[in-house]
Design a protein around this motif. Structure first.
Motif, PDB file in Angstrom:
ATOM      1  N   ARG A  26     -12.639  19.862   3.876  1.00  0.00           N
ATOM      2  CA  ARG A  26     -13.194  18.517   4.027  1.00  0.00           C
ATOM      3  C   ARG A  26     -12.413  17.780   5.102  1.00  0.00           C
ATOM      4  NH1 ARG A  26     -12.801  20.150  -0.875  1.00  0.00           N
ATOM      5  NH2 ARG A  26     -10.834  19.131  -1.403  1.00  0.00           N
ATOM      6  N   TYR A  34     -17.106  15.364   7.062  1.00  0.00           N
ATOM      7  CA  TYR A  34     -17.700  16.695   7.177  1.00  0.00           C
ATOM      8  C   TYR A  34     -17.161  17.598   6.087  1.00  0.00           C
ATOM      9  CZ  TYR A  34     -19.496  21.020   9.214  1.00  0.00           C
ATOM     10  OH  TYR A  34     -20.172  22.193   9.412  1.00  0.00           O
ATOM     11  N   GLU A  53     -19.819  24.013  -1.468  1.00  0.00           N
ATOM     12  CA  GLU A  53     -20.197  23.220  -0.287  1.00  0.00           C
ATOM     13  C   GLU A  53     -21.500  22.479  -0.550  1.00  0.00           C
ATOM     14  OE1 GLU A  53     -21.117  24.128   4.424  1.00  0.00           O
ATOM     15  OE2 GLU A  53     -22.089  25.317   2.864  1.00  0.00           O
ATOM     16  N   ASN A  54     -22.478  23.156  -1.137  1.00  0.00           N
ATOM     17  CA  ASN A  54     -23.771  22.543  -1.433  1.00  0.00           C
ATOM     18  C   ASN A  54     -23.614  21.317  -2.329  1.00  0.00           C
ATOM     19  OD1 ASN A  54     -26.219  22.453  -3.482  1.00  0.00           O
ATOM     20  ND2 ASN A  54     -27.013  23.355  -1.596  1.00  0.00           N
ATOM     21  N   ILE A  64     -21.689  18.341  -0.466  1.00  0.00           N
ATOM     22  CA  ILE A  64     -22.520  17.647   0.530  1.00  0.00           C
ATOM     23  C   ILE A  64     -23.470  16.678  -0.159  1.00  0.00           C
ATOM     24  CG2 ILE A  64     -24.367  17.964   2.229  1.00  0.00           C
ATOM     25  CD1 ILE A  64     -22.981  20.559   3.086  1.00  0.00           C
ATOM     26  N   LYS A  65     -24.070  17.098  -1.274  1.00  0.00           N
ATOM     27  CA  LYS A  65     -24.965  16.209  -2.022  1.00  0.00           C
ATOM     28  C   LYS A  65     -24.211  15.022  -2.602  1.00  0.00           C
ATOM     29  CE  LYS A  65     -28.449  19.553  -3.466  1.00  0.00           C
ATOM     30  NZ  LYS A  65     -29.025  20.281  -4.617  1.00  0.00           N
ATOM     31  N   GLN A 108     -22.290  13.207   0.861  1.00  0.00           N
ATOM     32  CA  GLN A 108     -23.198  12.908   1.965  1.00  0.00           C
ATOM     33  C   GLN A 108     -22.447  12.534   3.258  1.00  0.00           C
ATOM     34  OE1 GLN A 108     -26.506  10.374   1.039  1.00  0.00           O
ATOM     35  NE2 GLN A 108     -26.827  11.313  -0.955  1.00  0.00           N
ATOM     36  N   ASN A 121     -22.825  16.150   8.338  1.00  0.00           N
ATOM     37  CA  ASN A 121     -23.463  17.284   7.658  1.00  0.00           C
ATOM     38  C   ASN A 121     -24.971  17.115   7.602  1.00  0.00           C
ATOM     39  OD1 ASN A 121     -20.602  17.552   5.983  1.00  0.00           O
ATOM     40  ND2 ASN A 121     -21.697  19.484   6.209  1.00  0.00           N
ATOM     41  N   LEU A 166     -27.840  16.721   5.410  1.00  0.00           N
ATOM     42  CA  LEU A 166     -27.809  16.162   4.062  1.00  0.00           C
ATOM     43  C   LEU A 166     -28.757  16.913   3.144  1.00  0.00           C
ATOM     44  CD1 LEU A 166     -27.599  12.351   4.856  1.00  0.00           C
ATOM     45  CD2 LEU A 166     -25.766  13.977   4.462  1.00  0.00           C
TER      46      LEU A 166
END
Length: 602
Positions: A21, A31, A81-82, A85-86, A89, A93, A95
């Motif tokens: 991160r 990111y 990672e998935n 990111i959610k 945000q 990335n 989104l």
């Protein structure tokens, strides 16, 4: 806070797989990324900066802190990672937001479950199937359930105490045969849930179980001579078969597979997902992903594999795709070359290519709608001629050579789709003897752009040559001599059929006769012809006047030109006094001119 020193940070990062991160100076995550080797991946951002695009360089410039999480495998890193990111945000990335746009079919966890459509997921309420990107297929399923089963449509809280207390009364649905009245205890929960189980099977893609159930019921009714009931079960079998025949048929031997294909351009990636179960497609979705850091197709595909399987279920052990990520995934990814799986891949690719084309056309229409008319035409012209840039500056050349006399050429200039008359130019042909359109075109194009290079002027976005392959070839030769060939787009337009010719292409392009872009090319060509003809006519008139004056004894071409330049016409010379003529050519020549015109008048 101490200044960020990436060299000190890199030596601390392990070589294990994990998720990293990046934080900015405000402490916000900007990111999130995954890696097979954390140190190698993170180092590439700082040690290979000359290989990065503008967006990635901007990301690196904002990194103020690095955090990382070690995981057991690259697949675990992808899953983490998935989720991050959610959750976070980050602005750099892609989104991966939870999909609330498409509806789901929910079967509630109740004594008498409901079956209804919703866009809000609350896994505590029941089992969800979907999302359904194709609403028509979803409603086809609901209509089939209504035809096959007697499932309640009400939202009453049908708990055992409420039913036993007699709180509810049957409604119209009971009286017309669409419900068996569980609200009044007229149907048992066991009998009701037999049909709910069959709905679950259909939504999971297992049609064989309800088909066999109906067949067994039909045969049993027939054996008991209950032919009316047998016909009712037969009708249900036909409903199910009719639905299956309308579904996209896939070879059942393929089994349960997911399909995910991808194509992309500079700005976006376009993907098509299909979920196949036991011989037919139960879900499909085509969507666009906006790029943030010039991500590769493989990177985006990998992220979307996790996203699609999280959304639509991860029961399939095989995924068909047009790319195979170099990733140790708990999934068999294949790129088929032949057979039924290849047909499935081709179908998905056809969908995604069509989707990309639709998006491009829609953006073009939106751009045209929001821009002025001149920009709309230029956008259309750019598309028709497949130009890389908008042709805001266009120059067009035309030769005027009537009966081999006074060969001249003209160049007109259009800027933003309008004539720029201050930039128009005339050319007297200097190096060509006799009527030779090709050589004349070569000369004037060469002279025009040699001068522009010498004066450091900007070159046009498009050059148009009035003529077919011959004139275009001559103009291209001139550009080659100047080292400009390939730097400026050039076309020729032939008058007879309004054919557009490109260099080194023997086949012409035919633009729709009603197209605004063709009308613009025609307008530019016609303006160049008009401008050239006017210059040619003026030059011929001037030649005729000079010839007339040369009829006077002692007056040659130089003196005749001098007189015409001063007086403007032979008529003005004829009407001038001896004194006025003397000021221009002297007393002796003035007397001869006066005598000549006086003699001609008598």
């Amino acid at each position: 806070m101490p200044e960020f020193n990436y060299k000190d940070e890199l030596v601390k990062i392990p070589l294990d797989p994990g998720v990293y991160r990046y934080f900015d100076e405000k402490g916000e995550v900007i990111y999130v990324g995954k890696a097979k080797s954390l140190r190698n991946r993170v180092s590439s951002y700082f040690l290979k900066s000359n290989q990065h695009d503008r967006k990635t360089k901007r990301l690196v410039s904002q990194i103020n802190r690095i955090e990382y999480t070690i995981v057991l495998s690259e697949w675990d890193a992808l899953l983490l990672e998935n989720q991050l990111i959610k959750q976070l945000q980050p602005k750099f990335n892609i989104l991966l937001k939870d999909d609330k746009t498409y509806p789901f079919i929910c079967i509630t966890d109740e004594l008498f479950p409901q079956v209804y459509v919703t866009r809000n997921l609350d896994r505590k309420k029941g089992t969800y199937y979907g999302p359904f990107a194709n609403l028509r297929s979803m409603h086809t399923l609901l209509d089939m359930f209504k035809a096959l089963y007697t499932i309640r449509s009400c939202q009453l809280p049908l708990t055992k105490p409420n039913i036993e207390a007699g709180k509810f009364k049957v409604c119209l649905e009971y009286h017309i045969g669409n419900c068996k009245g569980p609200c009044e205890g007229l149907q048992s929960a066991e009998d009701y849930n037999v049909e709910i189980d069959l709905v679950h099977h259909i939504l999971k893609g297992n049609l064989s179980f309800p088909q066999q159930y109906f067949k067994d019921k039909m045969l049993k009714a027939a054996e008991e001579m209950a032919f009316e009931q047998a016909h009712s079960w037969k009708t249900k079998i036909e409903h199910l078969s009719n639905f299956q025949s309308k579904a996209t048929v896939i070879n059942p031997r393929i089994g349960n597979v997911d399909v995910l294909t991808i194509v992309s351009d500079e700005e976006s990636a376009y993907l098509n997902f299909m979920k196949i179960k036991e011989g037919y497609m139960i879900a499909t979705q085509t969507f666009e992903v906006k790029k943030k850091l010039d991500e590769s197709d493989t990177e985006i595909l990998t992220m979307m594999i996790v996203e699609m399987r999280e959304t639509y279920g991860n029961d399939a052990k095989e995924l068909i795709s047009n790319l195979k990520p170099d990733l140790d995934m708990k999934l068999d990814i294949v790129v088929p070359q032949i057979g039924d799986k290849k047909k499935l891949l081709d179908m998905s690719m056809k969908n995604v290519m069509h989707f990309r084309r639709e998006k491009a056309e829609r953006r073009e229409v939106e751009a045209s709608a929001t821009s002025s008319k001149k920009d709309r035409i230029l956008i259309r012209l750019k598309s028709d001629l497949q130009l890389k840039t908008l042709p805001r500056h266009i120059e067009c050349f035309d030769n005027s050579n009537i009966q081999g006399t006074n060969p001249v050429a003209a160049m007109v200039c259009f800027k933003d789709g309008k004539p720029s008359k201050k930039d128009y130019r005339h050319f007297n042909i200097k190096t060509v003897i006799g009527p030779n359109d090709f050589a004349s075109m070569n000369e004037v194009v060469g002279r025009r752009y040699l001068r522009m290079i010498a004066e450091n002027q900007p070159l046009p976005d498009l050059i148009v040559v009035d003529g077919g392959k011959g004139q275009l070839g001559a103009a291209c030769d001139a550009l080659k001599d100047l080292g400009l060939y390939g730097q400026v787009p050039i076309i020729g337009i032939a008058k007879r059929l309004e054919e557009i010719y490109f260099p080194e292409d023997s086949l012409p392009l035919y633009i729709d006769k009603k197209s605004e872009s063709l009308k613009l090319i025609q307008q530019i060509r016609d303006e160049a012809h008009r401008f050239g003809i006017t210059f040619h006519r003026d030059k011929r008139s001037k030649s005729s006047l000079i010839s007339e004056l040369e009829g006077v004894e002692g007056i040659g071409k130089i003196t005749a030109t001098k007189l015409l330049k001063y007086f403007g016409s032979v008529k003005a010379i004829r009407e001038s006094s001896v004194e006025k003529l003397t000021e221009v050519v002297g007393a002796a020549m003035a007397a001869k001119l006066r005598a000549y015109f006086d003699t001609m008048a008598n």
